[in-house]
Design a protein around this motif. Structure first.
Motif, PDB file in Angstrom:
ATOM      1  N   LEU A 141      28.650   8.440  45.667  1.00  0.00           N
ATOM      2  CA  LEU A 141      30.056   8.165  45.371  1.00  0.00           C
ATOM      3  C   LEU A 141      30.205   7.812  43.894  1.00  0.00           C
ATOM      4  CD1 LEU A 141      29.644   6.176  48.372  1.00  0.00           C
ATOM      5  CD2 LEU A 141      31.873   7.211  48.291  1.00  0.00           C
ATOM      6  N   ARG A 142      31.221   8.361  43.252  1.00  0.00           N
ATOM      7  CA  ARG A 142      31.526   8.009  41.867  1.00  0.00           C
ATOM      8  C   ARG A 142      32.480   6.818  41.897  1.00  0.00           C
ATOM      9  NH1 ARG A 142      32.762  13.009  39.103  1.00  0.00           N
ATOM     10  NH2 ARG A 142      34.654  12.952  40.344  1.00  0.00           N
ATOM     11  N   ILE A 143      32.090   5.731  41.256  1.00  0.00           N
ATOM     12  CA  ILE A 143      32.869   4.494  41.299  1.00  0.00           C
ATOM     13  C   ILE A 143      34.162   4.612  40.498  1.00  0.00           C
ATOM     14  CG2 ILE A 143      32.846   2.040  40.662  1.00  0.00           C
ATOM     15  CD1 ILE A 143      31.230   2.671  43.126  1.00  0.00           C
ATOM     16  N   GLY A 144      34.148   5.348  39.401  1.00  0.00           N
ATOM     17  CA  GLY A 144      35.316   5.449  38.533  1.00  0.00           C
ATOM     18  C   GLY A 144      36.572   5.888  39.257  1.00  0.00           C
ATOM     19  N   ASP A 145      36.457   6.923  40.110  1.00  0.00           N
ATOM     20  CA  ASP A 145      37.624   7.409  40.844  1.00  0.00           C
ATOM     21  C   ASP A 145      37.454   7.303  42.360  1.00  0.00           C
ATOM     22  OD1 ASP A 145      35.743   9.363  41.129  1.00  0.00           O
ATOM     23  OD2 ASP A 145      36.990  11.011  40.423  1.00  0.00           O
ATOM     24  N   SER A 146      36.421   6.601  42.820  1.00  0.00           N
ATOM     25  CA  SER A 146      36.157   6.356  44.247  1.00  0.00           C
ATOM     26  C   SER A 146      36.030   7.649  45.038  1.00  0.00           C
ATOM     27  CB  SER A 146      37.257   5.482  44.854  1.00  0.00           C
ATOM     28  OG  SER A 146      37.376   4.282  44.155  1.00  0.00           O
ATOM     29  N   LYS A 147      35.399   8.625  44.479  1.00  0.00           N
ATOM     30  CA  LYS A 147      35.290   9.938  45.116  1.00  0.00           C
ATOM     31  C   LYS A 147      33.869  10.152  45.637  1.00  0.00           C
ATOM     32  CE  LYS A 147      37.009  14.467  44.442  1.00  0.00           C
ATOM     33  NZ  LYS A 147      38.403  14.627  44.478  1.00  0.00           N
ATOM     34  N   ARG A 190      36.743  -7.729  43.562  1.00  0.00           N
ATOM     35  CA  ARG A 190      36.773  -8.115  42.149  1.00  0.00           C
ATOM     36  C   ARG A 190      37.142  -9.578  42.050  1.00  0.00           C
ATOM     37  NH1 ARG A 190      39.589  -2.998  39.376  1.00  0.00           N
ATOM     38  NH2 ARG A 190      37.768  -1.678  39.529  1.00  0.00           N
ATOM     39  N   ILE A 191      36.853 -10.169  40.892  1.00  0.00           N
ATOM     40  CA  ILE A 191      37.231 -11.553  40.648  1.00  0.00           C
ATOM     41  C   ILE A 191      38.751 -11.621  40.603  1.00  0.00           C
ATOM     42  CG2 ILE A 191      37.193 -13.413  38.951  1.00  0.00           C
ATOM     43  CD1 ILE A 191      34.404 -12.575  38.229  1.00  0.00           C
ATOM     44  N   SER A 192      39.312 -12.580  41.292  1.00  0.00           N
ATOM     45  CA  SER A 192      40.756 -12.761  41.328  1.00  0.00           C
ATOM     46  C   SER A 192      41.268 -13.171  39.952  1.00  0.00           C
ATOM     47  CB  SER A 192      41.112 -13.832  42.359  1.00  0.00           C
ATOM     48  OG  SER A 192      42.475 -14.138  42.309  1.00  0.00           O
ATOM     49  N   SER A 193      42.397 -12.594  39.539  1.00  0.00           N
ATOM     50  CA  SER A 193      42.968 -12.943  38.229  1.00  0.00           C
ATOM     51  C   SER A 193      43.559 -14.353  38.234  1.00  0.00           C
ATOM     52  CB  SER A 193      44.033 -11.921  37.837  1.00  0.00           C
ATOM     53  OG  SER A 193      45.055 -11.894  38.809  1.00  0.00           O
ATOM     54  N   LYS A 194      43.998 -14.828  39.392  1.00  0.00           N
ATOM     55  CA  LYS A 194      44.587 -16.166  39.482  1.00  0.00           C
ATOM     56  C   LYS A 194      43.526 -17.253  39.577  1.00  0.00           C
ATOM     57  CE  LYS A 194      48.787 -14.507  41.659  1.00  0.00           C
ATOM     58  NZ  LYS A 194      49.610 -14.492  42.848  1.00  0.00           N
ATOM     59  N   ASP A 195      42.447 -16.962  40.302  1.00  0.00           N
ATOM     60  CA  ASP A 195      41.391 -17.942  40.502  1.00  0.00           C
ATOM     61  C   ASP A 195      40.040 -17.291  40.209  1.00  0.00           C
ATOM     62  OD1 ASP A 195      39.784 -20.034  41.245  1.00  0.00           O
ATOM     63  OD2 ASP A 195      40.181 -19.838  43.390  1.00  0.00           O
ATOM     64  N   PRO A 196      39.440 -17.563  39.049  1.00  0.00           N
ATOM     65  CA  PRO A 196      38.177 -16.912  38.702  1.00  0.00           C
ATOM     66  C   PRO A 196      37.006 -17.308  39.604  1.00  0.00           C
ATOM     67  CG  PRO A 196      38.861 -18.435  36.969  1.00  0.00           C
ATOM     68  CD  PRO A 196      39.950 -18.418  37.990  1.00  0.00           C
ATOM     69  N   ALA A 197      37.192 -18.283  40.462  1.00  0.00           N
ATOM     70  CA  ALA A 197      36.129 -18.672  41.379  1.00  0.00           C
ATOM     71  C   ALA A 197      36.237 -17.941  42.717  1.00  0.00           C
ATOM     72  CB  ALA A 197      36.176 -20.174  41.615  1.00  0.00           C
ATOM     73  N   ALA A 198      37.230 -17.057  42.878  1.00  0.00           N
ATOM     74  CA  ALA A 198      37.419 -16.348  44.137  1.00  0.00           C
ATOM     75  C   ALA A 198      37.311 -14.844  43.919  1.00  0.00           C
ATOM     76  CB  ALA A 198      38.785 -16.692  44.725  1.00  0.00           C
ATOM     77  N   TYR A 199      36.863 -14.163  44.944  1.00  0.00           N
ATOM     78  CA  TYR A 199      36.769 -12.712  44.920  1.00  0.00           C
ATOM     79  C   TYR A 199      37.819 -12.133  45.858  1.00  0.00           C
ATOM     80  CZ  TYR A 199      32.503 -12.827  42.256  1.00  0.00           C
ATOM     81  OH  TYR A 199      31.594 -13.009  41.258  1.00  0.00           O
ATOM     82  N   LYS A 200      38.490 -11.083  45.399  1.00  0.00           N
ATOM     83  CA  LYS A 200      39.577 -10.474  46.151  1.00  0.00           C
ATOM     84  C   LYS A 200      39.174  -9.052  46.541  1.00  0.00           C
ATOM     85  CE  LYS A 200      44.372  -9.154  45.473  1.00  0.00           C
ATOM     86  NZ  LYS A 200      45.466  -9.075  44.523  1.00  0.00           N
ATOM     87  N   ARG A 201      39.421  -8.695  47.792  1.00  0.00           N
ATOM     88  CA  ARG A 201      39.118  -7.350  48.253  1.00  0.00           C
ATOM     89  C   ARG A 201      40.162  -6.395  47.693  1.00  0.00           C
ATOM     90  NH1 ARG A 201      38.201  -6.754  54.490  1.00  0.00           N
ATOM     91  NH2 ARG A 201      40.145  -7.873  54.395  1.00  0.00           N
ATOM     92  N   VAL A 202      39.719  -5.364  46.970  1.00  0.00           N
ATOM     93  CA  VAL A 202      40.653  -4.458  46.307  1.00  0.00           C
ATOM     94  C   VAL A 202      40.656  -3.050  46.896  1.00  0.00           C
ATOM     95  CG1 VAL A 202      40.693  -5.680  44.117  1.00  0.00           C
ATOM     96  CG2 VAL A 202      38.978  -3.904  44.495  1.00  0.00           C
ATOM     97  N   GLY A 203      39.728  -2.727  47.772  1.00  0.00           N
ATOM     98  CA  GLY A 203      39.752  -1.394  48.355  1.00  0.00           C
ATOM     99  C   GLY A 203      38.484  -1.070  49.105  1.00  0.00           C
ATOM    100  N   ALA A 204      38.450   0.155  49.613  1.00  0.00           N
ATOM    101  CA  ALA A 204      37.307   0.643  50.366  1.00  0.00           C
ATOM    102  C   ALA A 204      36.892   2.004  49.804  1.00  0.00           C
ATOM    103  CB  ALA A 204      37.658   0.770  51.843  1.00  0.00           C
ATOM    104  N   LEU A 205      35.648   2.351  50.048  1.00  0.00           N
ATOM    105  CA  LEU A 205      35.132   3.659  49.660  1.00  0.00           C
ATOM    106  C   LEU A 205      34.765   4.440  50.908  1.00  0.00           C
ATOM    107  CD1 LEU A 205      32.761   2.602  46.772  1.00  0.00           C
ATOM    108  CD2 LEU A 205      35.001   3.638  46.551  1.00  0.00           C
ATOM    109  N   PRO A 206      35.134   5.679  51.037  1.00  0.00           N
ATOM    110  CA  PRO A 206      36.106   6.408  50.218  1.00  0.00           C
ATOM    111  C   PRO A 206      37.520   5.897  50.483  1.00  0.00           C
ATOM    112  CG  PRO A 206      35.397   7.784  52.026  1.00  0.00           C
ATOM    113  CD  PRO A 206      34.588   6.521  52.106  1.00  0.00           C
TER     114      PRO A 206
END
Length: 164
Positions: free
Chosen positions: A150-156, A77-93
């Motif tokens: 995979l459902r993105i809403g709950d990563s299932k 997702r776009i980083s909240s501190k730097d809108p020009a950077a993307y931050k890894r927030v998780g993996a599926l599943p």
């Protein structure tokens, strides 16, 4: 090696910009972000990952989903501190789902003779991703001859289908 990786590596070796030598055009991405954001994204994918990116989806809500050579699907997702950077927030599943599933022996399926793995994760390269925005579903396919829903809403992981 995919065309995307080939063009990125060629640009890096020749001293050019990753974005300029990429086979993607900004017109092919709906509501494309600014040039700086794309440069940051491609640079972070090349530098940060241990495994090659084989598939990439730019999803709604400024999320980016990438399929990798090790069978993982990463969410950024776009980083909240730097809108020009993307931050890894998780993996599926999610790790929580993997641990929960691993406790039940019936969740293990034979993928090759003598080789068993959890049905909710890919065991080989994730080669293709497709996102249905209306339903919030991600379809992923792998060299292990399966495709998963995979459902993105709950990563299932909803379903795993063996496709020959």
């Amino acid at each position: 090696m995919s065309l995307w990786h080939h063009s990125i590596l060629a640009g890096l070796i020749n001293g050019g910009s990753c974005v300029d030598s990429s086979s993607w055009s900004m017109s092919s991405i709906p509501s494309a972000p600014t040039q700086a954001v794309v440069t940051c994204l491609i640079g972070s994918l090349v530098r940060e990952e241990e495994f090659l990116v084989k598939a990439i989806i730019i999803a709604s809500g400024h999320r980016i989903l990438t399929g990798h050579q090790d069978g993982k699907i990463w969410v950024r997702r776009i980083s909240s501190k730097d809108p020009a950077a993307y931050k890894r927030v998780g993996a599926l599943p999610r790790l929580k789902d993997l641990i929960k599933c691993s406790l039940n022996p019936s969740n293990y399926k034979e993928i090759r003779p003598g080789w068993r793995a959890l049905w909710i994760r890919h065991c080989d390269v994730v080669s293709c991703l497709s996102f249905c925005q209306e339903q919030g579903l991600l379809y992923s396919s792998s060299w292990d001859r399966t495709f998963k829903v995979l459902r993105i809403g709950d990563s299932k992981c909803l379903e795993s289908v063996v496709a020959n």
